[in-house]
Design a protein around this motif. Sequence first.
Motif, PDB file in Angstrom:
ATOM      1  N   ALA A   1       0.821  -1.181   0.000  1.00  0.00           N
ATOM      2  CA  ALA A   1       0.000   0.000   0.000  1.00  0.00           C
ATOM      3  C   ALA A   1       0.861   1.237   0.000  1.00  0.00           C
ATOM      4  CB  ALA A   1      -0.890   0.001   1.231  1.00  0.00           C
ATOM      5  N   ARG A   2       1.952   1.134   0.719  1.00  0.00           N
ATOM      6  CA  ARG A   2       2.821   2.286   0.793  1.00  0.00           C
ATOM      7  C   ARG A   2       3.419   2.556  -0.578  1.00  0.00           C
ATOM      8  NH1 ARG A   2       4.936   5.780   4.030  1.00  0.00           N
ATOM      9  NH2 ARG A   2       7.130   6.163   4.090  1.00  0.00           N
ATOM     10  N   LYS A   3       3.776   1.475  -1.240  1.00  0.00           N
ATOM     11  CA  LYS A   3       4.357   1.585  -2.557  1.00  0.00           C
ATOM     12  C   LYS A   3       3.331   2.219  -3.506  1.00  0.00           C
ATOM     13  CE  LYS A   3       6.512  -1.416  -5.887  1.00  0.00           C
ATOM     14  NZ  LYS A   3       6.840  -2.719  -6.277  1.00  0.00           N
ATOM     15  N   ARG A   4       2.103   1.791  -3.399  1.00  0.00           N
ATOM     16  CA  ARG A   4       1.042   2.313  -4.242  1.00  0.00           C
ATOM     17  C   ARG A   4       0.830   3.788  -3.937  1.00  0.00           C
ATOM     18  NH1 ARG A   4      -1.627   2.352  -8.637  1.00  0.00           N
ATOM     19  NH2 ARG A   4      -3.841   2.552  -8.521  1.00  0.00           N
ATOM     20  N   LEU A   5       0.911   4.191  -2.680  1.00  0.00           N
ATOM     21  CA  LEU A   5       0.745   5.585  -2.280  1.00  0.00           C
ATOM     22  C   LEU A   5       1.846   6.434  -2.892  1.00  0.00           C
ATOM     23  CD1 LEU A   5      -0.739   7.712  -0.541  1.00  0.00           C
ATOM     24  CD2 LEU A   5       0.859   7.107   1.282  1.00  0.00           C
ATOM     25  N   LEU A   6       3.045   5.941  -2.870  1.00  0.00           N
ATOM     26  CA  LEU A   6       4.185   6.678  -3.424  1.00  0.00           C
ATOM     27  C   LEU A   6       4.035   6.809  -4.947  1.00  0.00           C
ATOM     28  CD1 LEU A   6       7.186   5.254  -1.376  1.00  0.00           C
ATOM     29  CD2 LEU A   6       6.215   7.537  -1.253  1.00  0.00           C
ATOM     30  N   GLN A   7       3.549   5.756  -5.586  1.00  0.00           N
ATOM     31  CA  GLN A   7       3.333   5.819  -7.033  1.00  0.00           C
ATOM     32  C   GLN A   7       2.260   6.852  -7.362  1.00  0.00           C
ATOM     33  OE1 GLN A   7       2.211   1.847  -8.165  1.00  0.00           O
ATOM     34  NE2 GLN A   7       4.291   1.316  -8.827  1.00  0.00           N
ATOM     35  N   LEU A   8       1.209   6.840  -6.595  1.00  0.00           N
ATOM     36  CA  LEU A   8       0.135   7.804  -6.838  1.00  0.00           C
ATOM     37  C   LEU A   8       0.604   9.228  -6.552  1.00  0.00           C
ATOM     38  CD1 LEU A   8      -2.974   5.936  -5.415  1.00  0.00           C
ATOM     39  CD2 LEU A   8      -2.463   6.425  -7.802  1.00  0.00           C
ATOM     40  N   GLN A   9       1.394   9.376  -5.514  1.00  0.00           N
ATOM     41  CA  GLN A   9       1.923  10.713  -5.196  1.00  0.00           C
ATOM     42  C   GLN A   9       2.859  11.174  -6.323  1.00  0.00           C
ATOM     43  OE1 GLN A   9       3.746  10.287  -1.337  1.00  0.00           O
ATOM     44  NE2 GLN A   9       1.873  10.960  -0.279  1.00  0.00           N
ATOM     45  N   ALA A  10       3.675  10.266  -6.864  1.00  0.00           N
ATOM     46  CA  ALA A  10       4.596  10.607  -7.946  1.00  0.00           C
ATOM     47  C   ALA A  10       3.798  10.978  -9.201  1.00  0.00           C
ATOM     48  CB  ALA A  10       5.536   9.443  -8.228  1.00  0.00           C
ATOM     49  N   GLN A  11       2.767  10.168  -9.466  1.00  0.00           N
ATOM     50  CA  GLN A  11       1.933  10.462 -10.634  1.00  0.00           C
ATOM     51  C   GLN A  11       1.215  11.798 -10.443  1.00  0.00           C
ATOM     52  OE1 GLN A  11      -0.730   7.156 -11.072  1.00  0.00           O
ATOM     53  NE2 GLN A  11       0.695   5.977 -12.366  1.00  0.00           N
TER      54      GLN A  11
END
Length: 149
Positions: A1-11
């Motif tokens: 989930a954290r990884k997904r959060l970071l990806q979404l934040q980057a996007q």
Amino acid sequence: ARKRLLQLQAQSAAVESTGHAAAEAKARAEAAKIEGEAAVEQAKLRCEANKIKSQAELEQTRRRQESEVSHQSQLNTLELEKAQKLAEIEAEKFREIVEAIGAETIQQIARAGPEMQAKLLGGLGLKGIMITDGNSPINLFNTAKGLIG
């Protein structure tokens, strides 16, 4: 989930920076367009102002020339009237002198010698009048003798 959060934040950051760049580019393009239109409008107005100025100068020159022509025409008319009146005065003066002297006296002057003619004419106030009997030719080369020099 954290990884997904970071990806979404980057996007999200990428979309945000792309949006800022696109908005900035659009704003610069709009500003350049407005500046260009303003420059074109300013050039049109400058051209119109020059046209109005040139037309005013042309009209002023035309009016000045018309005034000069009118003035010169009036001067010429006055000069002509003056010359006509002077000629009329001289003709009337000559006619009155001839009437005052009489035809017989003029005949006697024509028959008299040159010295007597000069005295008679001088006494009458006449200068530079030549009287002949009409039969003798006039030598105009000798008439100016003594007048020049």
